[in-house]
Design a protein around this motif. Structure first.
Motif, PDB file in Angstrom:
ATOM      1  N   LEU A   1       0.791  -1.232   0.000  1.00 24.94           N
ATOM      2  CA  LEU A   1       0.000   0.000   0.000  1.00 24.94           C
ATOM      3  C   LEU A   1       0.825   1.284   0.000  1.00 24.94           C
ATOM      4  N   ALA A   2       2.126   1.186   0.224  1.00 18.84           N
ATOM      5  CA  ALA A   2       2.951   2.390   0.388  1.00 18.84           C
ATOM      6  C   ALA A   2       3.059   3.206  -0.893  1.00 18.84           C
ATOM      7  N   ASN A   3       3.177   4.488  -0.702  1.00 18.16           N
ATOM      8  CA  ASN A   3       3.502   5.448  -1.762  1.00 18.16           C
ATOM      9  C   ASN A   3       2.446   5.568  -2.851  1.00 18.16           C
ATOM     10  N   GLU A   4       1.231   5.159  -2.571  1.00 20.57           N
ATOM     11  CA  GLU A   4       0.160   5.303  -3.546  1.00 20.57           C
ATOM     12  C   GLU A   4      -0.631   6.557  -3.187  1.00 20.57           C
ATOM     13  N   PRO A   5      -0.621   7.558  -4.049  1.00 24.63           N
ATOM     14  CA  PRO A   5      -1.347   8.784  -3.708  1.00 24.63           C
ATOM     15  C   PRO A   5      -2.854   8.555  -3.717  1.00 24.63           C
ATOM     16  N   THR A   6      -3.492   9.071  -2.697  1.00 28.14           N
ATOM     17  CA  THR A   6      -4.946   9.018  -2.516  1.00 28.14           C
ATOM     18  C   THR A   6      -5.566   7.686  -2.936  1.00 28.14           C
TER      19      THR A   6
END
Length: 172
Positions: A130-135
């Motif tokens: 899930l990291a670094n996924e914008p919105t």
């Protein structure tokens, strides 16, 4: 022995790494939306089986539903459930439901999340999936958590949870 823990997924992503050109400020989009989902996880420390439940809130009602779900999943097993000392876990109704369901609850020491093996699964999911996924879209995030954990083998669950390490705190 089954370890249980919950994590909260939000629309503000966990940021682990961010790249930008030298001398330029990195842009991190934040929506300000405070929507969230709670994912309850249970890990059987012997078999590596994982069970997940989701809820809108982290409260005793949601935890009690998780207890019912665990009991129905591991029907007929003598269950010892290892949990933190959070108020949903220690609530009188939660302890009563566990006892009525034949679940023996064991509480970890206060402020020792590293002793709960499910934390290793959450660390993996938040750091790698899930990291670094914008919105992020919460429904898609929940789906990716389920896909990731249910595509793993039981041995992979136990390895991520630290159960297979030579220094696991619980004797075999």
């Amino acid at each position: 022995m089954v370890f249980s823990d919950a994590t909260i997924l939000t629309q503000t992503p966990p940021l682990r790494a961010c790249w930008s050109k030298i001398g330029e400020q990195a842009e991190v989009p934040i929506t300000g939306n405070r929507d969230h989902r709670v994912v309850f996880g249970a890990l059987n420390a012997r078999t590596g089986a994982v069970w997940l439940d989701e809820a809108a809130q982290w409260n005793q009602d949601a935890f009690q539903e998780h207890l019912r779900s665990i009991r129905s999943w591991w029907r007929g097993w003598k269950l010892v459930l290892v949990v933190a000392r959070g108020s949903p876990h220690t609530a009188k109704r939660s302890r009563q439901l566990a006892a009525q369901s034949g679940i023996e609850m064991r509480f970890l020491p206060t402020a020792c999340p590293e002793l709960n093996s499910v934390e290793g699964l959450w660390r993996h999911v938040k750091g790698r999936v899930l990291a670094n996924e914008p919105t992020p879209d919460l429904s898609q995030s929940l789906g990716r958590v389920h896909d990731e954990l249910f595509q793993m083998t039981p041995t992979q669950h136990l390895r991520l949870a630290g159960v297979l390490s030579g220094s696991f705190w619980l004797p075999a």
